[in-house]
Structures are given as C-alpha cells and as structure tokens.
Design a protein around this motif. Structure first.
Motif, PDB file in Angstrom:
ATOM      1  N   ILE A  73      -9.489  -4.788   4.596  1.00 29.98           N
ATOM      2  CA  ILE A  73      -9.659  -3.973   3.448  1.00 29.98           C
ATOM      3  C   ILE A  73     -10.801  -3.424   3.413  1.00 29.98           C
ATOM      4  O   ILE A  73     -11.863  -4.084   3.179  1.00 29.98           O
ATOM      5  CB  ILE A  73      -9.032  -4.905   2.181  1.00 29.98           C
ATOM      6  N   GLU A  74     -11.087  -2.039   3.581  1.00 34.62           N
ATOM      7  CA  GLU A  74     -12.236  -1.451   3.539  1.00 34.62           C
ATOM      8  C   GLU A  74     -12.396  -0.626   2.440  1.00 34.62           C
ATOM      9  O   GLU A  74     -11.420  -0.110   1.629  1.00 34.62           O
ATOM     10  CB  GLU A  74     -12.418  -0.474   4.655  1.00 34.62           C
ATOM     11  N   THR A  75     -13.473  -0.533   1.534  1.00 34.20           N
ATOM     12  CA  THR A  75     -13.675   0.600   0.590  1.00 34.20           C
ATOM     13  C   THR A  75     -15.021   1.311   0.787  1.00 34.20           C
ATOM     14  O   THR A  75     -16.052   0.802   1.624  1.00 34.20           O
ATOM     15  CB  THR A  75     -13.775  -0.190  -0.609  1.00 34.20           C
ATOM     16  N   VAL A  76     -15.263   2.215   0.226  1.00 34.57           N
ATOM     17  CA  VAL A  76     -16.631   3.071   0.298  1.00 34.57           C
ATOM     18  C   VAL A  76     -17.707   2.468  -0.581  1.00 34.57           C
ATOM     19  O   VAL A  76     -17.340   1.950  -1.534  1.00 34.57           O
ATOM     20  CB  VAL A  76     -16.337   4.635   0.128  1.00 34.57           C
ATOM     21  N   VAL A  77     -19.056   2.832  -0.158  1.00 30.80           N
ATOM     22  CA  VAL A  77     -20.061   2.478  -0.944  1.00 30.80           C
ATOM     23  C   VAL A  77     -20.469   3.793  -1.461  1.00 30.80           C
ATOM     24  O   VAL A  77     -20.582   4.702  -0.761  1.00 30.80           O
ATOM     25  CB  VAL A  77     -21.080   1.870  -0.287  1.00 30.80           C
ATOM     26  N   VAL A  78     -20.548   3.826  -2.799  1.00 31.37           N
ATOM     27  CA  VAL A  78     -20.918   5.099  -3.642  1.00 31.37           C
ATOM     28  C   VAL A  78     -22.464   4.912  -4.320  1.00 31.37           C
ATOM     29  O   VAL A  78     -22.626   3.779  -4.781  1.00 31.37           O
ATOM     30  CB  VAL A  78     -19.983   5.516  -4.522  1.00 31.37           C
ATOM     31  N   PRO A  97      -6.089   2.729   1.528  1.00 31.74           N
ATOM     32  CA  PRO A  97      -6.978   3.630   1.164  1.00 31.74           C
ATOM     33  C   PRO A  97      -8.255   3.110   1.130  1.00 31.74           C
ATOM     34  O   PRO A  97      -8.473   2.065   0.267  1.00 31.74           O
ATOM     35  CB  PRO A  97      -6.230   4.269  -0.112  1.00 31.74           C
ATOM     36  N   ALA A  98      -9.152   3.754   1.464  1.00 30.04           N
ATOM     37  CA  ALA A  98     -10.614   3.450   1.392  1.00 30.04           C
ATOM     38  C   ALA A  98     -11.344   3.846  -0.017  1.00 30.04           C
ATOM     39  O   ALA A  98     -12.231   4.843   0.143  1.00 30.04           O
ATOM     40  CB  ALA A  98     -11.716   3.772   2.617  1.00 30.04           C
ATOM     41  N   LYS A 149      -6.010   9.887  -0.621  1.00 28.29           N
ATOM     42  CA  LYS A 149      -7.238   9.147  -0.228  1.00 28.29           C
ATOM     43  C   LYS A 149      -6.631   8.921   1.390  1.00 28.29           C
ATOM     44  O   LYS A 149      -5.653   8.381   1.599  1.00 28.29           O
ATOM     45  CB  LYS A 149      -7.434   7.977  -0.880  1.00 28.29           C
ATOM     46  N   GLU A 150      -7.693   8.881   2.312  1.00 32.31           N
ATOM     47  CA  GLU A 150      -7.615   8.584   3.813  1.00 32.31           C
ATOM     48  C   GLU A 150      -7.295   7.142   3.954  1.00 32.31           C
ATOM     49  O   GLU A 150      -7.987   6.266   3.095  1.00 32.31           O
ATOM     50  CB  GLU A 150      -8.978   8.936   4.240  1.00 32.31           C
ATOM     51  N   LYS A 151      -6.186   6.829   4.523  1.00 30.15           N
ATOM     52  CA  LYS A 151      -6.036   5.586   4.871  1.00 30.15           C
ATOM     53  C   LYS A 151      -6.287   5.073   6.244  1.00 30.15           C
ATOM     54  O   LYS A 151      -6.495   5.637   6.996  1.00 30.15           O
ATOM     55  CB  LYS A 151      -4.332   5.355   4.681  1.00 30.15           C
ATOM     56  N   ASN A 152      -6.666   3.740   6.149  1.00 28.25           N
ATOM     57  CA  ASN A 152      -6.989   3.099   7.546  1.00 28.25           C
ATOM     58  C   ASN A 152      -6.044   2.605   8.445  1.00 28.25           C
ATOM     59  O   ASN A 152      -4.674   2.735   7.918  1.00 28.25           O
ATOM     60  CB  ASN A 152      -8.081   1.804   7.325  1.00 28.25           C
ATOM     61  N   ALA A 153      -6.265   1.825   9.406  1.00 27.75           N
ATOM     62  CA  ALA A 153      -5.035   1.569  10.420  1.00 27.75           C
ATOM     63  C   ALA A 153      -3.925   0.461   9.859  1.00 27.75           C
ATOM     64  O   ALA A 153      -2.804   0.671  10.188  1.00 27.75           O
ATOM     65  CB  ALA A 153      -5.687   0.793  11.584  1.00 27.75           C
ATOM     66  N   TYR A 154      -4.539  -0.082   8.690  1.00 25.32           N
ATOM     67  CA  TYR A 154      -3.530  -0.772   7.704  1.00 25.32           C
ATOM     68  C   TYR A 154      -2.805  -0.232   6.560  1.00 25.32           C
ATOM     69  O   TYR A 154      -2.020  -0.833   5.926  1.00 25.32           O
ATOM     70  CB  TYR A 154      -4.190  -2.185   7.382  1.00 25.32           C
ATOM     71  N   GLY A 155      -3.094   1.023   6.526  1.00 25.90           N
ATOM     72  CA  GLY A 155      -2.493   1.736   5.535  1.00 25.90           C
ATOM     73  C   GLY A 155      -3.205   1.523   4.297  1.00 25.90           C
ATOM     74  O   GLY A 155      -2.712   1.966   3.166  1.00 25.90           O
ATOM     75  N   PRO A 183       0.673  -1.286   0.085  1.00 19.58           N
ATOM     76  CA  PRO A 183       0.082   0.049  -0.206  1.00 19.58           C
ATOM     77  C   PRO A 183       0.786   1.351   0.232  1.00 19.58           C
ATOM     78  O   PRO A 183       0.537   2.345  -0.606  1.00 19.58           O
ATOM     79  CB  PRO A 183      -0.978  -0.101   1.522  1.00 19.58           C
ATOM     80  N   ALA A 184       1.825   1.220   0.333  1.00 15.19           N
ATOM     81  CA  ALA A 184       2.846   2.362   0.408  1.00 15.19           C
ATOM     82  C   ALA A 184       3.747   2.484  -0.722  1.00 15.19           C
ATOM     83  O   ALA A 184       4.614   3.336  -0.645  1.00 15.19           O
ATOM     84  CB  ALA A 184       3.744   2.417   1.996  1.00 15.19           C
TER      85      ALA A 184
END
Lengths: 380, 138
Positions: free
Chosen positions: A296-301, A237-238, A229-235, A198-199
């Motif tokens: 691994i998260e992602t947004v719902v649009v 991006p959602a 993009k905002e990253k979660n605790a695991y780096g 991710p990095a």
C-alpha cells in the motif's frame, strides 16, 4: 464462489470463518488467494481517525407553547437550525462562540457520554409557534432522535504530510516541524476498510457497518468521492480517493469509538471509529483482502507550500517503521489515527459476526464507477 | 548518577565559563537542554549532569560559590494517559524518545526519564492530555 446469502446462512448457524484484515494478510504469506477464498467467509476491517466531515441530526422535541427554532446553540456551539421547527444538525467542526477548543465534536461526545448539554434557541415567533426564546438542558434521553450522519468518512488512503518551511505549521495533519523534520500519516493501512475492497465490489449504499460502537450503514458515497486517482499494481490508489457517507444511531454509540479532537491553530475535529465487513465471495476478493502494508503506497505532500506539491511516495511499511526517506533526508514519522483502536474495532466486528448478531448486506446500489473532484472557481 | 538542574545567572555571573569548568575540573558530563542567556545580562540554563554523586555535589558547590544559583529541575510533563486513544500524534513531535508507539501493540508509551519538557506534545495532542506541572523551582 459464495453469495452473501450463503455467508449469512453460515453466520446464522455460527459456522462462518471470520478473520481480521491483519490476520488474513498474515495468512497470505503462506496461502494462495484460492486457499484463502475456501477458508475465509468474512474479513473485518477497522479505522479510527479524525474525520472532520461528520455531524449529527438532533430532534429536540416540542416546547409548550411551541417554538420554531431559528438560532440554536448547544453549549454555545452554533447548530444549523434551518430545517423545520425542532430539527437541527450539529457539525463536528462548528466551534463555541467563547472557546475555540470546544466544538460540535465535543457536544456530540458529551451527548453520547450521557452528559447534559445547554440548549439555547431563539425565534421570531409565529401564530403557530409563538415562543421566541428557550433556554434549557438536554441529553440523549430527553431528545427524540440523535443520529450521526457523516458526509465524508473512511477515506480510501490519504497522503502523508511534511513541511518544508523554516518554521512549524499547525494543520489538520498535526504539528509539522520545519525543514521536513517529521511526517504524519492517517490511515490504518492493511486494516483500513476501503483498502481491502479497492474496486468497491462489495461495499455500497446500504452496507451495514460498525460505526462508533454500534451498527450503522453506508448511506451514500462520500463527498469528494474520487475514482480517478492513479492505482498501483494492487489496485490501490496512492492518495485520497473513495469516501463514504455513513449513518447510525448516536444514542447507542460509545465514547470508546467517538472522540472529540482539537488540532492546534486549526480547529475542532472528531475521531470516528468505523469497521466494515468484507465478504470473501471469490478468489478476487481473497486477493484484495490479502493486501499488505508493503503493497500500500501513498504520496507525501508538502503542506508548507500552498500548492501542496507531491514530493515523494512511500509504503505503509515504511511509514510505520518510524522514519522515511524524502529527497535523501531521513524524516521521523508519526501516525494520526489509532491503529490500536482500529484493531479493537476489527476484533469487535469479528466477534459480532461470529456470535451471529451481525449479518452482511447486499448493497442496494453500488458506489459511483467514475467520479472526480472539482475545485471552486471565481465567477461573476 | 544523572540529574537535571536549572541554573540561574545574574548579570555579573554570565561571563563565567561555568559548563566547561564543570566538565574539566569535576569530570561531569553536561547535556544542555535549554539555554536562555544573553551576554552581560541574566539568564537561565536547563542542564542534565552525569557523574558520581560526589562529583556532582562538588560541582554544584562550585557553581554556587561563583554566584550562580541552582535548583533541581522540578517541572515535569503531566499526562492523563487513561484518556489517551493511542493516535500517536504526539510521537511525531517528540525527538527525545519520551513518547513512542510500541511497535507491536501500537499503544503509546511514555518514558518520563527521556522527557526534556520541551512542551511540543502539549499542542500536538488533539485530546489536550498533556500539561507541564506548575510547580516552581526553589
């Protein structure tokens, strides 16, 4: 700590320990990152999904007497010919003048499959290029070069899509049923290339990859490359973040890993198969490749609204379970990219490395550390 | 036994409460898949009947006796599975469980028994691998 050269030495000797990203995520349930860093040398990733920003350069060879091609089509699909006399670029989403369900992607697939394609070219005629019209048939053996050069592939994560309208909509995210009756999603989750680094510590310009069934390269950062993009605790991006521009010899590719697509009332797109090897240089990389779908998260649009608002956040574990909850409503989920093919790609790349035919590369240059996506404004 | 039928109503027969009669008098479970019937006009009903073979036979005889023509449903979904890339796009529009992803292999599974031939998958498949058989009802 290992270097890429040390890992390559092990690959040459046939001693490299190679795992797929799914295998290593499983191992991480009982092993620490330090143990994984000691055990694994390379982790292979894979993805096979529709990637619209793709296309191929073709050099047709010179006709006699020569023509400086200005208006070109392949199987009636317009091709960009504003480069030299017989160079052209066929974009995957270019559509046939006569059939909107057939486009550049289908021409590329036909050529890869070895099929003949009809070439029509017109020109004004010049002293050194007197011919004004050519109609002939080409295939991948008859042309000089035929290589994919895709400006934006392998998105690092992508939002899931729903539709809040009262009627169905037809999008590049598939058929979205009314009243949020379904949700579609597009990445291969814990197997996805850029989610395992991710990095972007190991993937950069010049990285050798699996592309369409053969070796390819990361040629540049992809368009709409976004590091903000905002990253979660695991780096992670959602949502859609980093991208890659990739290049590879289409003559050596296979229709198992490159397939044309048509999305109803949207248009033509193309399924691209990409796999990237991740060298396990240290504990930090071991931790990165251990990422699991639950992390691994992602947004719902909501694609039903033109401003496409974010209306939720989910994990790939939830997306793969068959349904997610959005605003209290249970919504059926379905993928758009093939996990089955992504697994084949990761397994194939693993085999190449184990057999010693595929060596890892030190990037020539790293991808941008800070980049964002601009919109297009009305100005005069 | 479970079987699917197409009932065709003429203007004179649409007033008959056929389905409730089949349920009450013949002990048939009826599941309506598609109905396109306007009061006082003609129409078409696609229905799945579940009962013993004798009960269904008796129910169908009654159906014909009141002037409603029926035929077995022969339309079915055709799927060129050998060309499928298992992307799963079709599964998000299949609400009857006919198309689903195997949770282990993530290969697409097609169960024709569950298919109600709604046709949503035809447009949802980016490879255009689905079609409905053109065979007409008798």
């Amino acid at each position: 700590m290992k270097t890429i050269e040390q890992i390559n030495e092990k690959i040459r000797r046939g001693e490299a320990a190679v795992f797929t990203a799914e295998e290593v995520s499983k191992m991480a349930e009982s092993m620490s990152p330090a143990e994984i860093a000691r055990k694994a040398d390379v982790v292979t990733t894979g993805t096979f999904g529709p990637m619209c920003s793709s296309g191929a350069f073709i050099n047709f060879g010179h006709y006699n007497p020569p023509i400086r091609m200005e208006e070109v089509s392949l199987n009636d699909v317009p091709v960009y010919a504003g480069i030299a006399a017989v160079d052209s670029y066929i974009g995957a989403t270019s559509e046939s003048t006569f059939d909107e369900t057939y486009g550049g992607a289908h021409v590329i697939e036909d050529l890869i499959a070895g099929r003949d394609v009809k070439l029509k070219a017109r020109a004004k005629g010049t002293d050194c290029y007197p011919t004004r019209e050519v109609q002939t048939v080409i295939n991948k053996e008859s042309v000089n070069e035929f290589y994919l050069f895709n400006p934006r592939n392998a998105y690092q994560n992508y939002p899931a899509a729903v539709n809040s309208r009262k009627s169905a909509i037809y999008t590049y995210m598939g058929t979205l049923m009314p009243h949020m009756e379904n949700a579609t999603y597009a990445t291969s989750g814990e197997l996805s290339p850029l989610l395992n680094d991710p990095a972007l510590r190991t993937i950069g310009i010049g990285t050798r990859i699996f592309l369409g069934g053969t070796e390819g390269y990361v040629s540049w950062y992809g368009t709409q490359f976004n590091t903000r993009k905002e990253k979660n605790a695991y780096g992670i991006p959602a949502g859609n973040a980093a991208t890659l521009a990739v290049i590879g010899n289409a003559k050596e590719m296979s229709t198992d890993y490159i397939r044309a697509a048509y999305f109803e009332k949207y248009g033509v797109s193309i399924f691209i198969g990409i796999g990237i090897p991740i060298p396990i240089l240290d504990e930090d990389m071991a931790r990165a490749v251990s990422i699991r779908n639950s992390q691994i998260e992602t947004v719902v649009v909501d694609y039903g609204r033109t401003d496409k608002p974010v209306i939720g956040k989910v994990t790939y574990d939830q997306l793969r379970s068959g349904s997610i909850y959005i605003q209290g409503k249970q919504v059926k989920t379905g993928p758009l990219s093939s996990l089955e093919k992504a697994r084949k790609i990761a397994a194939e790349l693993k085999r190449w490395i184990e057999e010693g035919t595929f060596l890892l590369t030190q990037p020539v240059e790293m991808l941008p550390k800070d980049s964002f996506v601009r919109g297009l404004e009305q100005r005069s | 036994m479970k079987k699917r039928f197409v009932f065709r109503f003429s203007p004179g027969t649409v007033k008959q409460p056929l389905i409730s009669h089949l349920v009450r008098e013949f002990d048939i479970d009826a599941n309506i898949w598609n109905a396109d019937i306007s009061y006082g006009r003609e129409g078409k009903l696609v229905v799945e009947l579940e009962a013993s073979e004798e009960a269904i036979q008796a129910g169908l005889e009654y159906t014909r006796s009141i002037g409603v023509h029926w035929s077995p449903l022969v339309k079915e979904l055709q799927f060129r599975q050998d060309e499928c890339v298992d992307c799963g796009s079709c599964t998000s529009v299949c609400f009857y469980g006919a198309l689903s992803m195997n949770p282990t292999t993530w290969k697409l599974e097609f169960d024709p028994e569950q298919c109600v031939v709604c046709g949503l998958c035809i447009k949802a498949c980016p490879l255009r691998l689905f079609s409905i058989s053109r065979e007409e009802e008798e």
